[in-house]
Write a protein that holds these residues in place. Structure first.
Motif, mmCIF file in Angstrom:
data_model
loop_
_atom_site.group_PDB
_atom_site.id
_atom_site.type_symbol
_atom_site.label_atom_id
_atom_site.label_comp_id
_atom_site.label_asym_id
_atom_site.label_seq_id
_atom_site.Cartn_x
_atom_site.Cartn_y
_atom_site.Cartn_z
ATOM 1 N N LEU A 105 -14.040 37.398 151.291
ATOM 2 C CA LEU A 105 -15.077 37.987 150.194
ATOM 3 C C LEU A 105 -14.708 37.667 149.000
ATOM 4 N N LEU A 106 -15.438 36.763 148.268
ATOM 5 C CA LEU A 106 -15.181 36.767 146.912
ATOM 6 C C LEU A 106 -16.300 37.737 146.176
ATOM 7 N N ALA A 107 -15.698 39.061 145.534
ATOM 8 C CA ALA A 107 -16.386 40.063 144.806
ATOM 9 C C ALA A 107 -16.429 39.733 143.547
ATOM 10 N N ASP A 108 -17.227 39.308 142.943
ATOM 11 C CA ASP A 108 -17.458 38.654 141.625
ATOM 12 C C ASP A 108 -17.736 39.861 140.623
ATOM 13 N N GLU A 109 -16.924 39.987 139.688
ATOM 14 C CA GLU A 109 -17.098 40.943 138.681
ATOM 15 C C GLU A 109 -17.418 42.372 139.437
ATOM 16 N N ILE A 110 -16.506 42.704 139.910
ATOM 17 C CA ILE A 110 -16.466 44.173 140.733
ATOM 18 C C ILE A 110 -16.689 45.129 139.884
ATOM 19 N N ASN A 111 -16.339 45.079 138.789
ATOM 20 C CA ASN A 111 -16.440 46.378 137.587
ATOM 21 C C ASN A 111 -17.854 46.191 136.944
ATOM 22 N N GLN A 118 -18.604 50.259 144.320
ATOM 23 C CA GLN A 118 -17.318 49.574 144.509
ATOM 24 C C GLN A 118 -16.623 50.412 145.721
ATOM 25 N N SER A 119 -16.864 51.512 145.916
ATOM 26 C CA SER A 119 -15.853 52.238 146.917
ATOM 27 C C SER A 119 -16.262 51.940 148.238
ATOM 28 N N ALA A 120 -17.747 51.299 148.589
ATOM 29 C CA ALA A 120 -17.989 50.961 149.915
ATOM 30 C C ALA A 120 -17.290 49.649 149.998
ATOM 31 N N LEU A 160 -12.011 50.214 137.477
ATOM 32 C CA LEU A 160 -11.474 50.785 138.804
ATOM 33 C C LEU A 160 -10.653 51.881 138.469
ATOM 34 N N PRO A 161 -10.776 52.932 139.175
ATOM 35 C CA PRO A 161 -9.769 53.870 139.180
ATOM 36 C C PRO A 161 -8.532 53.492 139.535
#
Lengths: 308, 654
Positions: A105-111, A118-120, A160-161
């Motif tokens: 899974l490519l999560a692009d620009e997650i922030n 994000q937490s899901a 991201l924390p």
């Protein structure tokens, strides 16, 4: 010593990847190590330096089913996990799996997404399963997340924390290509067009075998001593707010094993630990100034710890 | 040669500033105030520079500062020689050196200066508190050295390591302390105030001289008895004896009259008490033996007036052993000159007292003393530290007017009456009583136990003690001064401790001081000989002491080595072969970094010295397999073979 890797699957994959991703052999190899060590990968850099291409190339070479989510600030968890819709013909709800049900899974620009979304994703990474509408569904195996993020100094980002950063085994910077690589890129055109032409080099179960071999690379007691000394050094260095956790130490070891494996060796050397240390430690070590440790900090750390 | 110029680790300046503070701050007590301010200012300045990460001041600025300060010190002490000027210079350097502390070498200079400065504190004080402070500072200095060389570590680790190092040094310290040949007298000049006025009994007595001494709670001497201690009412410690009265002040008559040369004759009646006294320095000759001394240390004499005197004034604390009997006959046959002196009175003073005494002349001597004592007992006399001032006829005014006085008033009036009635008498001063410290078993006698009494010569009995104070205030003799004086009198608090726990704390503290005095400050050649002969080294000279010193230190070293050896990891042959290989490559001008792994090193060698690439790669692969892999001994042979094959070239200069 080790028989030099005469066209082992790993070197084949790397060679093929380096045809597509120009001038970044180190990063490509680290990315492959991350997957071999069963970890998730975070790539942080400016837009347009090839983050997505790297992720997509690796997925195709390994023969994995690939999905991509572009994160935005109005995204909801259901957009990742999937939703149940009412099927009129059958008179019941049917679950439509979201993009998370894929192997890479490519999560692009997650922030760019809100912390809730994000937490899901991060929960799915940790558990290997998702719970939607009261039902727990396992994710396909293997399951890798390659997340990219823009530097948090850019506008419209939710950094991201620490706890979530810790779920990524490695974090890479791609950086600008060097002069030659960029020239070749300009001459041969964009990379996206080449992607469909990439064939899988591995069969369905072969990658799991490689992962098992990587995990079995020998780590001698004296190597573990060295690793512990490094970790202890991060804990007593006053520049860092806190040192590496035991989980980070485990990550360091498995990444070093994978690195040694990609080098065709059956034992971990201090060089392997040193090679993966920046990618393992930089996003886990925060300086008193609030920034993450930079490459120079890690180099100083390595220089401060003599081999036992 | 490279380590010297290594820049200082940014974490070390606070350590060194604390070192400077710890070693220099106790000197603030005796430095000129401007220098103290300058030193404090320099340290604060350095701390501020460190805090803001600013550059250190330029060299010319520091040079000016040093020149000006040295000139100031020279002006203050009229030159740069001597203890005060020398210590001031050291403190100044300690404060200014951190301002040019850029490299590790500078930091080392600060630490060494700290060790040296530490020593100078003993020029000023040798008390327990100083000793503890110096021990703590020594630990701190060691910790600073560890921090300097060992890099950043948690504070507890550094402190623990420093403590362990000092602990390991402890046996050596004890051996050196016990065995290093002592020389009599201090190595350097005693603290300045050694010969200055010390409190204690004086060699004359006027109204008020003893009551002033009472105000001090300081310890005059300590005594430890071999057997049981005499009754408190028998504890009269004899100091100076006064037999010459000028109408106001009592003096010893010794210089005026010709004294007999023969020793006094003392007949012992009861048992003899043996005891050892540790007498604090008081700059006088009397040694304060219990009345009366029957045996005395060889370095002392018995004066014709029965007190024990040393040959020289007591300028330092010293130990003396005596035997005394509290029941005695002293000088039943007395020299006429002494008896004559014991009857002399100045003409025309105190007429009323003379008139009173002349009425008693018909009585036998024992009746006269009884008459005088009953006068004090029956009339309204008061015992107080704050008597009214007396005029030209002090004894008349005291006996018939004020009737308030302290022991010197009573003793003086009693002796005057005796002489006026024709009975030879004299004033004796000294201490009365003492308090047992249960912690170390020493009887502690303070200045506040100072006392004056009278002695009367009776035919057939010799000198007999009469204490008129006991007639007025019996509790002074039976229980001590604190109960005899009404509350509100200005007695020192240390004497008047009511709370039991406070008394215990005081007792423990004084016992610790006593041990320190005897075993640390008073450890002189004599004491050393005693200890060594008890340890089975009779009559040691410096040669045998040095020999046993070396032997014992060697033994301790051996024990420590044997103790630590098994903890050291034995050098593994693989590691040794690889170290050899790297060392020989070092001769070729390529040094392996301590953090560099074998393959990375081989790669570097290949790029710098292609002709050594193949061999180094083989050695590195063997080593990596042996140390980090599962290779067997065959590889070790190959690795050792590589070491042999490496050409032993010297360092080639380009």
């Amino acid at each position: 010593m080790p028989p030099s890797n005469k066209a082992s699957p790993v070197s084949e994959i790397l060679a093929a990847a380096n045809v597509v991703i120009l001038g970044k052999p180190m990063q490509t190899r680290l990315a492959l190590c991350c997957l071999l060590a069963k970890g998730h990968l975070l790539i942080e850099d400016l837009p347009g330096v090839g983050k997505t291409t790297l992720a997509h190339t690796l997925a195709r070479l390994l023969g994995f089913q690939f999905a991509r989510i572009q994160f935005t600030s109005d995204m909801l968890p259901a957009d990742i996990v999937g939703v149940s819709i009412f099927d009129r013909e059958r008179g019941s709800f049917r679950f439509l799996p979201g993009p998370v049900f894929s192997q890479v899974l490519l999560a692009d620009e997650i922030n760019r997404a809100t912390p809730k979304t994000q937490s899901a994703l991060l929960e799915a990474m940790e558990e290997g399963q998702v719970t939607a509408e009261g039902e727990t569904r396992p994710l396909p195996q293997p399951f890798f997340v390659i997340a990219t993020q823009n530097p948090s100094t850019q506008i419209g980002t939710f950094p991201l924390p620490e706890s979530q950063l810790d779920r990524f085994l490695l974090r890479l910077d791609l950086g600008y290509p060097d002069r030659d690589a960029e020239r070749r890129l300009l001459e041969s055109g964009g990379r996206r067009e080449q992607l469909p032409a990439i064939d899988a080099r591995l069969g369905p179960d072969e990658f799991a075998g490689l992962q098992r071999q990587a995990a079995a690379v020998h780590a001698a007691p004296v190597l573990l001593d060295y690793l512990q000394l490094l970790v202890a050094a991060t804990r007593r260095e006053p520049r860092f707010v806190h040192g590496l956790s035991p989980r980070a130490a485990l990550s360091l070891l498995s990444a070093a094993r994978a690195w040694a494996f990609t080098d065709g060796r059956d034992m971990v050397l201090p060089e392997d630990v040193q090679a993966v240390l920046p990618a393992v430690a930089r996003h886990r070590l925060r300086l008193a100034s609030g920034n993450h440790a930079d490459a120079e900090d890690i180099a100083n750390l390595i220089r401060a710890v003599p081999l036992p | 040669m490279t380590t010297k110029q290594e820049p200082i680790d940014p974490g070390t300046p606070p350590w060194l500033l604390v070192v400077a503070l710890a070693t220099a701050s106790p000197h603030a007590e005796h430095l000129p105030p401007w220098l103290t301010l300058l030193v404090a200012g320099a340290l604060v300045w350095r701390a501020w520079l460190w805090h803001r990460r600013w550059r250190l001041p330029p060299g010319w600025c520091l040079a000016l500062l040093v020149l000006a300060s040295v000139a100031g010190i020279a002006w203050q002490f009229n030159g740069l020689l001597g203890r005060e000027a020398g210590v001031s210079m050291l403190v100044l350097f300690m404060a200014l050196k951190p301002l040019e502390m850029n490299t590790r070498r500078d930091a080392l200079v600060v630490v060494m200066l700290g060790f040296f400065l530490l020593l100078t504190h003993y020029l000023y004080s040798q008390s327990i508190a100083t000793g503890l402070w110096l021990l703590a500072s020594c630990t701190l200095l060691t910790a600073a050295l560890i921090r300097l060389h060992g890099g950043a570590q948690p504070f507890a680790d550094i402190a623990g390591q420093a403590g362990l190092l000092l602990l390991q040094a402890l046996p050596f310290m004890l051996i050196l302390y016990l065995l290093f040949p002592r020389i009599s007298g201090p190595l350097w000049g005693l603290p300045q105030d050694a010969h200055g006025g010390r409190s204690g009994l004086s060699n004359e007595m006027a109204p008020g001289s003893i009551s002033n001494l009472i105000l001090s709670g300081a310890i005059a001497f300590r005594s430890r008895f071999v057997g049981e201690i005499p009754e408190k009412t028998e504890l009269y410690w004899r100091g100076p004896v006064f037999d010459d009265y000028d109408g106001f002040t009592w003096h010893p008559a010794a210089p005026k009259i010709k004294l007999p040369t023969s020793e006094p004759v003392i007949e012992v009646i009861g048992t003899e008490h043996r005891y050892t006294s540790i007498v604090e320095a008081h700059n006088q000759r009397w040694l304060l033996a219990l009345d009366l001394a029957t045996s005395r240390p060889p370095e002392a004499v018995l004066a014709p007036t029965l007190e024990v005197l040393s040959h020289e004034p007591l300028r330092a604390r010293a130990r003396f052993s005596f035997a005394s009997s509290v029941d005695y006959r002293a000088n039943r046959v007395e020299a006429p000159a002494i008896l004559q002196q014991a009857l002399s009175l100045p003409a025309e003073v105190n007429p009323r007292s003379r008139a009173l005494a002349s009425k008693w002349r018909s009585l036998p001597p024992a009746g006269i003393t009884e008459a005088a004592l009953s006068l004090f007992r029956q009339e309204d006399f008061h015992y107080t530290l704050r008597p009214p001032l007396l005029g030209a006829n002090p004894i008349d005014e005291f006996l018939f007017g004020t009737r308030r006085g302290f022991c010197e008033h009573y003793a003086s009036a009693f002796v005057f009456l005796m002489r006026a009635a024709g009975v030879p008498a004299r004033v004796v001063t000294g201490y009365q009583g003492g308090e047992m410290n249960p912690v170390d078993g020493y009887l502690v006698i303070r200045q506040s136990d100072a006392h004056a009494w009278a002695e009367v010569w009776l035919a057939g009995e010799g000198w007999v003690r009469f204490d008129p104070t006991a007639a007025v205030a019996p509790s002074r003799i039976e229980q001590g001064i604190a109960t005899a004086l009404p509350s509100g009198e200005p007695l020192p608090d240390i004497v008047r401790l009511d709370a039991d726990w406070l008394r215990q704390v005081r007792n423990r503290w004084e016992a610790a001081n006593n041990t320190w005095n005897q075993w640390v400050l008073g450890y002189n050649p004599q004491r050393q000989r005693d200890v060594l002969s008890r340890l089975g080294l009779p009559n040691p000279d410096w040669r045998s002491m040095s020999a046993s010193l070396a032997l014992l230190c060697g033994l301790v070293l051996l024990v420590v080595t044997l103790w630590t050896l098994p903890r050291r990891r034995p050098v593994d042959p693989v590691e040794r072969a690889w170290q050899n290989y790297c060392a020989r490559l070092g001769q070729h001008g390529i040094d392996r970094f301590p953090w560099e792994g074998p393959l990375a090193f081989a790669q570097r060698v290949a790029s710098q010295r292609p002709e050594l690439a193949a061999l180094t790669n083989e050695a590195a692969c063997c080593y990596a397999g042996l140390r980090y892999g599962r290779s067997n001994g065959e590889q070790l042979y190959r690795l050792q073979e590589c070491v042999r094959r490496l050409p032993p070239h010297g360092r080639r200069k380009a």
